[in-house]
Write a protein that holds these residues in place. Structure first.
Motif: not given
Length: 335
Positions: A102-108
């Protein structure tokens, strides 16, 4: 270095390893995909988005690489956590994978796609395809993490009681968690009740009707379970495993203590001053005095002063050696 060992971790019993080998092979494959391959793929997607961003630019803006760096950092964090701490707790695989992907989606993926669309509108189709691939990869990673946990723990077998994996028994009336050194449960009969008992307090366990009864010195606890026979067998197996580990830990500590005593017994402090040499043991008791020919003719008071100074120096040397040995023993014990 293998990210996930081929043999089930934290197990020394060959029979248990063999019995769970097929489960672990499936689990390992699913876990490698969910926590390794797919998060790394999402990171690669972000790198490709950064490359597309710079395709139409003479100079690539430095900030356009931030999403790729963030996605790669999340993938690295997930792999590092899995290798160091995550293998022993299958119930954390899904939350950890969901958080990191999820962090990869939001941040990346999402910021990277937005930057690429803004700076390279000609590659809109490729950017949208990469964004969809990133979202699909994150969703697939979460699904595979859930399947990995279920593959290992969904149908409890007796051998799981001899592992360090927390065992969760879900029922209509209670949720029971058998961890490595205690049993906890949440009862849904009427008002919600949370309770737990350390293994050290349990004297023996029995099954009655739809409950497992924990007998302790201070009383008995009835734990509601849907399958008392299976729960009782798993709990007894886990108790026996815990007792074996505790006995082994006590034996290791006893051996370390005996080794320390032998090393301390061999300590010998020494000090030499003006032809006078004194040695003492670890307790500071004088074990030897040596006088060289150089002390002949010395005033008795001077010789006595040198002897006392050597005794203090030797004791100081012995104390230093003892302190070093004790600290080294404590460091080894902590590891």
């Amino acid at each position: 270095m293998t990210l996930i060992p081929h043999a089930i971790p934290l197990i020394n019993d060959p029979e248990v390893v063999h019995a769970l080998a097929a489960r672990w092979r499936r689990t390992r494959t699913l876990l490698l995909l969910s926590a390794g391959v797919l998060p790394v793929t999402i990171g690669v997607v972000c790198v490709v988005l950064a490359v597309l961003t710079s395709a139409g630019q003479r100079i690539m803006p430095w900030w356009s690489a931030i999403p790729a760096v963030a996605a790669a950092a999340c993938a690295w964090a997930l792999l590092t956590w899995l290798r160091r701490n995550g293998l022993s707790d299958p119930h954390s695989w899904l939350p950890a994978t969901t958080l990191m992907t999820g962090a990869q989606l939001v941040l990346g993926v999402l910021p990277g796609s937005g930057i690429a669309l803004r700076l390279s509108p000609g590659a809109a189709l490729a950017v949208k395809a990469l964004c969809a691939a990133g979202v699909l990869g994150a969703g697939s990673a979460c699904s595979l993490a859930r399947l990995a946990r279920r593959s290992l723990l969904a149908a409890p077998v007796l051998e799981l009681g001899s592992t360090a994996f927390p065992l969760v028994l879900e029922g209509r009336e209670a949720r029971v968690v058998i961890s490595t050194d205690r049993i906890d449960w949440t009862s849904r009969r009427g008002a919600r009740v949370d309770a737990g008992v350390p293994f050290a307090r349990i004297e023996h366990v029995t099954a009655e009707a739809s409950t497992v009864v924990l007998h302790t010195a201070s009383g008995s606890w009835a734990v509601p379970v849907s399958d008392p026979a299976t729960a009782l067998a798993l709990l007894r197996r886990r108790l026996a495993w815990w007792e074996e580990r505790r006995t082994a830990a006590v034996e290791r500590e006893r051996r370390r203590y005996d080794d320390l005593l032998q090393l301390l017994a061999a300590v010998s402090g020494e000090s030499t001053r003006g032809g006078v040499t004194v040695t003492v043991d670890s307790n500071g008791v004088t074990t030897g005095i040596s006088l060289s020919p150089a002390v002949r003719g010395l005033d008795p008071d001077v010789l006595a002063a040198r002897l006392m100074a050597c005794v203090e120096g030797a004791r100081s040397d012995a104390r230093r050696q003892v302190q070093d040995l004790v600290l080294e023993h404590a460091e080894k014990a902590s590891h």
